[in-house]
Design an enzyme around this catalytic site. Structure first.
Site, mmCIF file in Angstrom:
data_model
loop_
_atom_site.group_PDB
_atom_site.id
_atom_site.type_symbol
_atom_site.label_atom_id
_atom_site.label_comp_id
_atom_site.label_asym_id
_atom_site.label_seq_id
_atom_site.Cartn_x
_atom_site.Cartn_y
_atom_site.Cartn_z
ATOM 1 N N HIS A 125 -11.803 -1.152 -5.350
ATOM 2 C CA HIS A 125 -11.717 -2.486 -5.946
ATOM 3 C C HIS A 125 -12.867 -3.381 -5.516
ATOM 4 O O HIS A 125 -13.559 -3.972 -6.334
ATOM 5 C CB HIS A 125 -10.379 -3.130 -5.575
ATOM 6 C CG HIS A 125 -10.328 -4.601 -5.853
ATOM 7 N ND1 HIS A 125 -10.244 -5.105 -7.133
ATOM 8 C CD2 HIS A 125 -10.386 -5.674 -5.035
ATOM 9 C CE1 HIS A 125 -10.239 -6.433 -7.076
ATOM 10 N NE2 HIS A 125 -10.336 -6.800 -5.821
ATOM 11 N N PHE A 126 -13.081 -3.484 -4.200
ATOM 12 C CA PHE A 126 -14.096 -4.478 -3.823
ATOM 13 C C PHE A 126 -15.515 -3.969 -4.036
ATOM 14 O O PHE A 126 -16.433 -4.765 -4.181
ATOM 15 C CB PHE A 126 -13.846 -5.082 -2.429
ATOM 16 C CG PHE A 126 -14.013 -4.185 -1.249
ATOM 17 C CD1 PHE A 126 -15.257 -3.753 -0.854
ATOM 18 C CD2 PHE A 126 -12.913 -3.817 -0.493
ATOM 19 C CE1 PHE A 126 -15.407 -2.944 0.257
ATOM 20 C CE2 PHE A 126 -13.058 -3.002 0.620
ATOM 21 C CZ PHE A 126 -14.307 -2.566 0.986
ATOM 22 N N HIS A 127 -15.671 -2.634 -4.105
ATOM 23 C CA HIS A 127 -17.004 -2.161 -4.480
ATOM 24 C C HIS A 127 -17.287 -2.465 -5.949
ATOM 25 O O HIS A 127 -18.413 -2.788 -6.307
ATOM 26 C CB HIS A 127 -17.151 -0.662 -4.191
ATOM 27 C CG HIS A 127 -17.495 -0.382 -2.760
ATOM 28 N ND1 HIS A 127 -16.554 -0.315 -1.768
ATOM 29 C CD2 HIS A 127 -18.694 -0.181 -2.131
ATOM 30 C CE1 HIS A 127 -17.141 -0.078 -0.599
ATOM 31 N NE2 HIS A 127 -18.445 0.003 -0.784
ATOM 32 N N TYR A 132 -15.736 -15.147 -2.814
ATOM 33 C CA TYR A 132 -16.142 -16.169 -3.781
ATOM 34 C C TYR A 132 -17.478 -16.774 -3.408
ATOM 35 O O TYR A 132 -18.226 -17.226 -4.272
ATOM 36 C CB TYR A 132 -15.028 -17.211 -3.946
ATOM 37 C CG TYR A 132 -13.847 -16.562 -4.593
ATOM 38 C CD1 TYR A 132 -13.837 -16.326 -5.964
ATOM 39 C CD2 TYR A 132 -12.796 -16.070 -3.845
ATOM 40 C CE1 TYR A 132 -12.815 -15.643 -6.563
ATOM 41 C CE2 TYR A 132 -11.754 -15.383 -4.441
ATOM 42 C CZ TYR A 132 -11.767 -15.176 -5.804
ATOM 43 O OH TYR A 132 -10.759 -14.474 -6.391
ATOM 44 N N ARG A 142 -7.765 4.671 3.748
ATOM 45 C CA ARG A 142 -9.141 4.217 3.919
ATOM 46 C C ARG A 142 -9.714 4.686 5.237
ATOM 47 O O ARG A 142 -8.992 4.988 6.166
ATOM 48 C CB ARG A 142 -9.164 2.690 3.973
ATOM 49 C CG ARG A 142 -9.051 2.010 2.684
ATOM 50 C CD ARG A 142 -8.917 0.522 2.950
ATOM 51 N NE ARG A 142 -10.200 -0.077 3.292
ATOM 52 C CZ ARG A 142 -10.359 -1.373 3.502
ATOM 53 N NH1 ARG A 142 -9.343 -2.179 3.422
ATOM 54 N NH2 ARG A 142 -11.542 -1.865 3.780
ATOM 55 N N ARG A 143 -11.045 4.643 5.318
ATOM 56 C CA ARG A 143 -11.755 4.662 6.593
ATOM 57 C C ARG A 143 -11.471 5.889 7.447
ATOM 58 O O ARG A 143 -11.261 5.781 8.647
ATOM 59 C CB ARG A 143 -11.385 3.413 7.389
ATOM 60 C CG ARG A 143 -11.777 2.154 6.678
ATOM 61 C CD ARG A 143 -11.158 0.950 7.317
ATOM 62 N NE ARG A 143 -11.925 -0.243 7.015
ATOM 63 C CZ ARG A 143 -11.551 -1.466 7.331
ATOM 64 N NH1 ARG A 143 -10.430 -1.666 7.946
ATOM 65 N NH2 ARG A 143 -12.292 -2.497 7.025
ATOM 66 N N HIS A 156 -11.015 -13.515 2.324
ATOM 67 C CA HIS A 156 -10.953 -13.568 0.879
ATOM 68 C C HIS A 156 -11.958 -14.530 0.279
ATOM 69 O O HIS A 156 -12.660 -14.184 -0.655
ATOM 70 C CB HIS A 156 -9.567 -13.786 0.298
ATOM 71 C CG HIS A 156 -9.588 -13.303 -1.129
ATOM 72 N ND1 HIS A 156 -9.612 -11.974 -1.435
ATOM 73 C CD2 HIS A 156 -9.723 -13.949 -2.286
ATOM 74 C CE1 HIS A 156 -9.742 -11.820 -2.735
ATOM 75 N NE2 HIS A 156 -9.819 -12.995 -3.276
#
Lengths: 188, 540, 271
Positions: B366-368, B219, B429-430, B215
């Site tokens: 989300h993370f893309h 950042y 996913r995946r 995580h």
């Protein structure tokens, strides 16, 4: 008023506005955290309460995940317990049979690598990590068929790892449970 | 003028070159598993590509951008020549060597375990060693940033550290510490098994170690973007930083609360206690604070620019902003994507909501959106802003730059919104392919097709970006002057020691790691019974 | 200013930062370890200490559960990636001697002239597991079972190493190579069937799964049908029954015919 004083005054204004905004931001965050805690206790899923361990390569020899114990069982208190395993590249039982409108406990683990159980259209979603037992409470309001794909990469056959869940009427389930053994909808 | 332009350019070019390759792989993946592609007769190729895409985009590309940008900040913000240039090159070459070492087994299909590793799946040992080399190379950068700041402090006792450098060093410390989790997983657990010294591994412990990294690494990726928000954007659009103090507080908050929250990735895991899941969930909520503070400060800073340009009214000033300035455009796009992505993140952080989307396509969406969207579009902006100072040549075609940014923004929206949606429908996913012919998942086909089209828009934008940079290397020479950063409305004459140094925040970061990770790691590590047989992937 | 001025409670930043962090930590610890465990009436804890230990994630061994009797014998083999990972020349030599009695059916070079499986170059874990299962009765065959009952653990390991060591030779019943049917290439995702090769060697090898190229068509078809009907049940936790049950009779025929038509040497070497 000198330029320096004006500068100091405006700096104070800026600081005040900032503090107000920071307070507001903190309130948003605390509110959200409380909301999540409230929802968790009253209406949604909670993390499993315990960490339990097991030996993945010996599941079939003894313990609760031997083949004859996999599937759904109606407990004496009217609840249902489902035991299942994930392995490359299938779930056993490949089709899980459960009654509607009944508190259900899913207990599952992995026999080899990391897998995941996800029942589409529900909140049922847990990882299967070899060495540990996953437990999740489930409740199905409606009868019907659900897909249950493996949601974690488990090597090259991952795309073919799809199970099913069949939710049937409560009384029908009780009827089938009378004959004893563990129920599933495999081959139906 | 920057003294070590070659060093910085090398980092940026390598970063963007590998980014181009990984982007192409990503677009291919979107296409091949969508209804418009045909099923792969060898699904392993998909996982191979996914491993390469994730490894490059997660470990190599953002690290190189942060390093190159960090060297540029150190030179320009501190106005002193970079000390340890040889070490910096050594770090660069370590990353090159590590990347090559990792990519060979991936390309041969010997390490298709995905960039998240997830033992007991075990790939070729050189893949993991390569990743370790990349991290070690970046740690040299961390040390150099720290040393350069220290030398500057010695020469300027008590003076406020320039905001850009303060944030840059905060980012480097965050990376140094957050990388430790994956490093421990690799060195203590995976590499001994991959090298054949051990045959069992604790998969649960590995996931806990990885969450330590997974995580906070986001950042670390975010740091250059936030530095650009605070110290480049206001200058580029003719404004001022609304508050220097608030900026410092935001960066120190990231340092403290980015770390002890990683277990929200393991909400659905059986090996972590519910109590620790709750603590991590609460701390994850806190990480929204620095972002909310940043949104306020940057909007206020931008408003200053607008008002200086004659903007009036409650919202009328928005029209007065320099919308033809690429930096302004990038910032606006970045904020929109950060807003949507952040809202999605609030769902992921809560245990109850997370259960409905955990490990579905929602997460990839989300993370893309956050990383590929909000963060990377500012990497583009940083490159455009720095390029004239690095090449000594002007980037002439602003129109092309605007088109590139627009394409990236639209592409990211078209890609990630349907992606979120199919995640809510429960698409896992995946997976190398999906049987969209089956009536149960046929309704997802349209969304997945849209996503794939978005992928190609992103690819087009990425190619355009590389073309613009390459053309910038051959443009007519022009002196860009010194590279400088935005100044605050109220430039601080002195800064309290707590906000001028990192020690307190690093101490809190480590302290919270110990409280939030110490017990779960120790109890799993000391429990012999949880090690399981390794499963070797592909040919050994 | 130095670290001494920073790390002291006289510094208000230090006071605030440490105080707020500690306060949040304490509140969340109380919430996560005491309030939440007891806010879930459906979870029973023995006492407060049990609740705290459980919330902290102290690993516990599962309570013994009474499982119904197994109907019939199932496989008791434990397979891991380190099963038979080391073989020696002596083991192979001993295996060669023992293998003489297998030659009638499985051929002197490990290539069968009948419809018995070709064993030459088969993964050692496969032979190891099947011999153990024949010996224990988890798998039965009128011809094979009597051979297996008297084998010792050592003999099973030696035989497995010997056959794994033999080169993969062409099969005796060659047919023109057939094109790959969809069930072999792609499986059938929505029925829970992964591509055959993801376990059986051409993509990856799941420990205990044989490679199939050049094996007898009749043999493979019979085994798939036996798995589908539940007649054969020595696959651990139903890993193959789950697949075979979901296959159509036509797919079973296609898969068996395809694999039988393939030369054994094209299996990707993964052992």
């Amino acid at each position: 008023m000198s330029a320096e004083e004006a500068h100091r005054d405006s700096a104070e204004v800026a600081a005040r506005v900032e503090r107000r905004w920071a307070t507001f931001a903190v309130i948003i965050i605390v509110g959200m955290a409380l909301l999540a805690a409230f929802a968790g206790i009253h209406s949604a899923t909670m993390p499993q309460p315990r960490v339990e361990t097991t030996d993945p390569s010996r599941l079939h020899l003894s313990g609760e995940f031997v083949e004859s114990n996999l599937g759904s069982v109606l407990e004496t208190n009217g609840n249902v317990t489902v035991r299942a395993i994930g392995q490359q590249y299938s779930f056993t039982p490949a089709c899980i049979l459960v009654p509607a409108d009944t508190p259900i406990t899913l207990r599952a683990t992995s026999a080899d690598v990391v897998h995941g159980i996800l029942i589409q259209g529900t909140n049922v979603n847990t990882m299967l990590v070899p060495g540990y037992i996953s437990e999740q409470l489930m409740h199905f309001a409606k009868t019907g068929d659900y897909l249950m794909p493996c949601q974690e990469f488990c090597s090259f056959g991952h795309e073919g790892m799809w199970g099913k869940v069949k939710v049937i009427d409560k009384t029908e389930f009780a009827d089938r449970a009378k004959s004893g053994g563990r129920l599933s909808c495999v081959g139906q | 003028m920057l003294a070590n332009r070659k060093l910085i350019l090398a980092h940026f070019w390598l970063a963007f070159a590998v980014f181009g390759v990984a982007l192409t792989l990503g677009a291919w993946q979107m296409f091949i598993r969508s209804p418009i592609g045909t099923w792969l007769s060898n699904p392993e190729l998909y996982y191979r590509s996914l491993t390469a895409h994730g490894t490059v985009m997660g470990y190599v590309f953002p690290t190189l951008v942060a390093m190159g940008f960090g060297y540029a900040i150190s030179e320009s913000a501190l106005k002193q020549r970079l000390v340890g240039v040889r070490w910096a090159w050594a770090g660069f070459w370590l990353i090159v060597a590590g990347s090559i070492m990792a990519i060979i087994p991936i390309a041969l299909g010997r390490a298709s375990v995905l960039y998240t590793f997830y033992p007991p799946l075990i790939g070729n040992v050189f893949y993991y060693l390569g990743v370790v080399l990349v991290v070690v190379g970046s740690w040299i950068w961390v040390a150099l940033m720290s040393i350069n700041l220290r030398l500057w402090r010695k020469a300027h006792p008590g003076a406020p550290v320039p905001l850009a450098m303060f944030a840059n060093v905060a980012g480097s410390y965050l990376w140094a510490w957050t990388a430790v989790g994956a490093a421990l997983e690799l060195l203590l657990q995976i590499i001994p098994v991959a090298a054949g010294l051990k045959t069992t591994i604790d998969a649960g412990l590995a996931r806990v170690f990885f969450s330590w990294t997974l995580h906070a690494i986001v950042y670390f990726w975010l740091m250059p973007t936030y530095i650009a928000y605070y110290t480049i954007v206001p200058r580029a659009i003719g404004g001022r930083v609304y508050s220097d103090t608030m900026a410092r507080i935001s960066f120190t908050l990231f340092l403290v609360v980015a770390m002890p929250i990683g277990m929200h990735h393991t909400f659905a895991d059986p090996q972590v206690g519910a109590g620790f899941k709750f603590i991590h969930s609460a701390f994850t909520a806190l990480v929204a604070l620095p972002t909310l503070l940043t949104v306020f400060t940057i909007c206020a800073s931008v408003e200053i620019a607008a008002r200086l340009r004659g903007g009036r009214g409650m919202f009328g000033w928005i029209r007065a902003l320099p919308w033809d300035n690429p930096m302004m455009l990038a910032l606006a796009f970045s904020f929109v994507m950060l807003g949507f992505g952040g809202a999605g993140g609030l769902i992921n952080m809560s245990y109850q909501l997370d259960a409905s989307i955990h490990n579905t396509q929602w997460i990839t969406g989300h993370f893309h959106l956050i990383f590929g969207g909000a963060i990377v579009i500012m990497y583009f902006a940083i490159a455009y802003d720095l390029w004239p100072h690095l090449t000594g040549r002007e980037l002439l075609d602003l129109r092309l730059i605007r088109i590139q940014l627009w394409l990236w923004f639209v592409g990211m929206m078209v890609t990630t919104f349907p992606w979120h949606w199919v995640g809510i429908l429960g698409m896992p996913r995946r997976m190398a392919y999906f049987d969209f012919g089956d009536p149960a998942i046929a309704p997802q086909a349209l969304s997945v097709t849209l996503s794939a089209i978005g992928g190609f828009i992103l690819l087009a934008s990425g190619i355009l970006f590389l073309v613009i940079l390459a053309r910038g290397m051959r443009a007519p020479q022009a002196d860009a002057g010194p590279y400088c950063f935005a100044v605050a409305v109220h430039e601080p004459a002195t800064v309290p020691v707590a906000l001028n140094t990192h020690a307190l925040w690093v101490a809190l970061m480590i302290g919270l790691t110990v409280t939030n990770y110490g017990y779960p790691i120790l109890t799993l590590a000391l429990n012999e019974g949880t090690s399981v047989p390794a499963v070797y992937v592909g040919a050994q | 200013m130095s670290a001494r001025d920073l790390f002291t409670f006289r510094n208000r930043h230090f006071r605030a930062a440490v105080g707020v962090t500690a306060a949040i930590l304490i509140v969340t610890v109380i919430g996560g370890f005491i309030v939440l465990p007891f806010a879930q009436p459906w979870v029973q804890f023995a006492n407060a200490w049990d609740a705290i230990c459980s919330a902290a994630g102290l690993p516990q061994r599962t309570a013994i559960v009474a499982a119904p009797e197994q109907t019939g014998r199932l496989s008791e083999v434990v397979l891991t990636s380190s099963t038979l990972s080391r073989s020696s020349q002596e083991a192979i030599g001993r295996g060669a001697t023992l293998a003489q009695r297998c030659a009638i059916c499985h051929g002197p070079t490990g290539i069968s002239r009948a419809d018995s499986p070709n064993l030459a170059g088969q993964y050692s874990a496969v032979i190891y597991k099947e011999l153990h299962d024949f010996r224990s009765g988890a798998r039965t065959n009128a011809v094979m079972s009597p051979f297996a009952v008297n084998l010792t653990d050592q003999e099973i390991a030696d035989l497995s190493n010997y056959y794994a060591y033999l080169p993969r030779l062409p099969a005796y019943h060659p047919t023109p190579q057939l094109p790959k049917p969809n069930i072999v290439i792609y499986g059938a995702p929505m029925r829970g069937i992964a591509p055959c090769g993801s376990c059986h060697g051409s993509l990856d090898n799941k420990i205990g799964s044989p490679w199939l190229e050049g094996q007898s068509e009749a043999y493979m078809k019979a085994q798939l049908q036996a798995f589908a009907s539940g007649e054969r049940r020595n696959d651990i936790s139903q890993q193959m029954r789950n697949i075979a049950r979901a296959m159509t009779p036509q797919e079973i025929e296609q898969a068996a015919a395809y694999y039988a038509s393939q030369p054994a040497d094209v299996v990707k070497a993964v052992d």
